[in-house]
Design a protein around this motif. Structure first.
Motif, PDB file in Angstrom:
ATOM      1  N   PHE A 118      -2.376  -8.626  12.416  1.00  0.00           N
ATOM      2  CA  PHE A 118      -2.542  -7.963  11.120  1.00  0.00           C
ATOM      3  C   PHE A 118      -1.194  -7.772  10.453  1.00  0.00           C
ATOM      4  N   LEU A 119      -1.238  -7.543   9.150  1.00  0.00           N
ATOM      5  CA  LEU A 119      -0.035  -7.321   8.359  1.00  0.00           C
ATOM      6  C   LEU A 119      -0.360  -6.270   7.308  1.00  0.00           C
ATOM      7  N   ILE A 120       0.516  -5.305   7.154  1.00  0.00           N
ATOM      8  CA  ILE A 120       0.380  -4.314   6.084  1.00  0.00           C
ATOM      9  C   ILE A 120       1.457  -4.633   5.058  1.00  0.00           C
ATOM     10  N   ASP A 121       1.056  -4.945   3.840  1.00  0.00           N
ATOM     11  CA  ASP A 121       1.990  -5.274   2.770  1.00  0.00           C
ATOM     12  C   ASP A 121       2.524  -3.976   2.169  1.00  0.00           C
ATOM     13  N   CYS A 122       3.674  -3.526   2.667  1.00  0.00           N
ATOM     14  CA  CYS A 122       4.254  -2.252   2.223  1.00  0.00           C
ATOM     15  C   CYS A 122       4.661  -2.282   0.756  1.00  0.00           C
ATOM     16  N   GLY A 123       4.888  -3.464   0.218  1.00  0.00           N
ATOM     17  CA  GLY A 123       5.257  -3.592  -1.188  1.00  0.00           C
ATOM     18  C   GLY A 123       4.147  -3.170  -2.132  1.00  0.00           C
ATOM     19  N   ASP A 145       4.324   5.249  -4.876  1.00  0.00           N
ATOM     20  CA  ASP A 145       5.123   6.413  -4.491  1.00  0.00           C
ATOM     21  C   ASP A 145       4.237   7.501  -3.890  1.00  0.00           C
ATOM     22  N   GLU A 146       3.051   7.669  -4.423  1.00  0.00           N
ATOM     23  CA  GLU A 146       2.114   8.666  -3.892  1.00  0.00           C
ATOM     24  C   GLU A 146       1.676   8.298  -2.473  1.00  0.00           C
ATOM     25  N   ASP A 147       1.438   7.007  -2.226  1.00  0.00           N
ATOM     26  CA  ASP A 147       1.089   6.548  -0.871  1.00  0.00           C
ATOM     27  C   ASP A 147       2.213   6.881   0.105  1.00  0.00           C
ATOM     28  N   TRP A 148       3.463   6.575  -0.283  1.00  0.00           N
ATOM     29  CA  TRP A 148       4.609   6.863   0.576  1.00  0.00           C
ATOM     30  C   TRP A 148       4.717   8.361   0.858  1.00  0.00           C
ATOM     31  N   TRP A 149       4.503   9.179  -0.182  1.00  0.00           N
ATOM     32  CA  TRP A 149       4.576  10.636  -0.004  1.00  0.00           C
ATOM     33  C   TRP A 149       3.517  11.103   1.005  1.00  0.00           C
TER      34      TRP A 149
END
Length: 82
Positions: free
Chosen positions: A17-22, A26-30
């Motif tokens: 699997f791969l999670i595309d962090c891009g 900003d809300e997801d990161w928070w």
């Protein structure tokens, strides 16, 4: 954002699997940072370029006095770089 398949990591290992962090906002990161901060105590945060920088930026706001150094990266495999 979350993809299943066969991916070769920079370490040479394979992942299913791969999670595309891009694609995270900003809300997801928070929200991710808040969950991490609720589970551990850290006083300093350092992000490994480039994948760990967005999460490190969100985590810095949640650092506590007396906590340990938290190193943030976007890949967890062997701990080695290639």
């Amino acid at each position: 954002m979350f993809r299943w398949g066969s991916f070769q990591l920079h370490s040479g290992q394979k992942s299913s699997f791969l999670i595309d962090c891009g694609s995270l906002t900003d809300e997801d990161w928070w929200n991710i940072a808040f969950l991490i901060a609720s589970k551990t105590c850290f006083g300093l945060v350092e992000g490994v370029s480039r994948g760990g920088l967005a999460l490190a930026k969100a985590l810095v706001q949640l650092a506590r006095k007396g906590g340990h150094l938290l190193i943030v990266d976007d890949v967890l495999t062997t701990g080695a770089s290639s």
